[in-house]
Design a protein around this motif. Structure first.
Motif, PDB file in Angstrom:
ATOM      1  N   ARG A   5       0.825  -1.207   0.000  1.00 30.46           N
ATOM      2  CA  ARG A   5       0.000   0.000   0.000  1.00 30.46           C
ATOM      3  C   ARG A   5       0.864   1.264   0.000  1.00 30.46           C
ATOM      4  N   SER A  55      -7.277   8.540  -1.693  1.00 33.69           N
ATOM      5  CA  SER A  55      -8.404   7.740  -1.197  1.00 33.69           C
ATOM      6  C   SER A  55      -9.455   7.521  -2.289  1.00 33.69           C
ATOM      7  N   GLU A  56      -9.277   8.188  -3.416  1.00 31.05           N
ATOM      8  CA  GLU A  56     -10.233   8.019  -4.527  1.00 31.05           C
ATOM      9  C   GLU A  56     -10.271   6.582  -5.023  1.00 31.05           C
ATOM     10  N   LYS A  57      -9.176   5.870  -4.822  1.00 32.60           N
ATOM     11  CA  LYS A  57      -9.146   4.484  -5.322  1.00 32.60           C
ATOM     12  C   LYS A  57     -10.152   3.595  -4.583  1.00 32.60           C
ATOM     13  N   GLU A  58     -10.619   4.069  -3.389  1.00 30.50           N
ATOM     14  CA  GLU A  58     -11.574   3.265  -2.618  1.00 30.50           C
ATOM     15  C   GLU A  58     -12.895   3.059  -3.381  1.00 30.50           C
ATOM     16  N   TYR A  92     -12.878  -0.298  -4.901  1.00 32.46           N
ATOM     17  CA  TYR A  92     -12.634  -1.469  -4.051  1.00 32.46           C
ATOM     18  C   TYR A  92     -13.844  -2.395  -4.040  1.00 32.46           C
ATOM     19  N   GLU A 152     -15.541  -5.280  -2.048  1.00 36.23           N
ATOM     20  CA  GLU A 152     -15.548  -5.914  -0.727  1.00 36.23           C
ATOM     21  C   GLU A 152     -15.535  -7.438  -0.819  1.00 36.23           C
ATOM     22  N   LYS A 177     -12.039  -8.430  -2.219  1.00 42.46           N
ATOM     23  CA  LYS A 177     -10.936  -7.752  -1.490  1.00 42.46           C
ATOM     24  C   LYS A 177      -9.877  -7.248  -2.474  1.00 42.46           C
ATOM     25  N   TYR A 221      -8.997  -4.210  -5.680  1.00 35.68           N
ATOM     26  CA  TYR A 221      -9.370  -2.984  -6.383  1.00 35.68           C
ATOM     27  C   TYR A 221      -9.517  -3.383  -7.843  1.00 35.68           C
TER      28      TYR A 221
END
Ligand SMILES: [Zn+2]
Length: 216
Positions: free
Chosen positions: A57, A71-74, A77, A79, A82, A84
């Motif tokens: 990371r 944090s835009e890559k979230e 993501y 779930e 797990k 991206y």
């Protein structure tokens, strides 16, 4: 496999030949490998159109102004898996990820310049940071592409002008505009209809005329 190779190389880079190089190389990666091994440095999986890349990371955190470093890559993501997930070009992504690892951005010669630019733009990386080794090539390809696009536009413009001129010439040659042609056709049709009706009306009074020849 890309994933395994990347991971193995991240954790265990190829053994350096000389002892002095080894000391420098180990100093650079050993703390990260240890931290990763005990879970301090989370590995993350980047799935790019089905091809998986793994990295630490903090490798991505080096460039917080980019998509992967922020944090835009979230938003990407998943779930359940797990991972991206990015529906992007995995070939160009190799260059993107290498940039995070080495701080150097390269331009692969075989890549289409427009596609490469689009991918960089998506990940928020500016092409101006391409390394000296690739920058000239990148600039040349960019210029060639711009010239080609200009030529295409010129050709289209010429073709349109030619079509317009040809249309005008045809109208002039036939001594009429397009709408007049339509009017004349209608006039002929109307004349035919009037004649037909007229003949039908007088037919009962003039039975001796050769009607088949007239009507046809
Ligand atoms: Zn390069």
């Amino acid at each position: 496999m890309q994933t395994l190779t990347s991971t193995v190389f991240d954790l265990f880079p190829p053994a350096p030949r000389a002892k002095t190089i080894m000391a420098a190389g180990v100093a650079a990666w050993l703390p990260f490998a240890r931290a990763a091994a005990i879970g301090w440095m989370p590995l993350i999986v980047l799935n790019v159109s089905g091809r998986r890349f793994q990295t630490w990371r903090n490798t991505l955190d080096r460039y917080p102004d980019t998509l992967l470093g922020s944090s835009e890559k979230e938003f990407f993501y998943n779930e359940d898996t797990k991972e991206y997930f990015f529906d992007r070009d995995p070939d160009v992504f190799r260059s993107v990820l290498n940039f995070y690892r080495t701080g150097k951005l390269h331009y692969p010669r075989y890549e289409c310049i427009s596609s490469y630019d689009e991918e960089l733009a998506f990940f928020g990386i500016v092409p101006e940071i391409i390394g000296d080794c690739c920058y000239e090539e990148y600039k040349d390809r960019k210029r060639e592409n711009a010239e080609r696009l200009m030529d295409d536009q010129e050709d289209n413009k010429d073709a349109n002008t030619f079509c317009r001129k040809k249309k005008k010439k045809n109208s002039t040659l036939h001594g009429t505009s397009n709408s007049s042609v339509k009017n004349i056709l209608s006039f002929h049709q109307l004349k035919w209809l009037y004649m037909n009706w007229g003949l039908k009306l007088i037919r009962p009074y003039m039975p001796n005329l050769p009607w088949e020849e007239i009507t046809n």
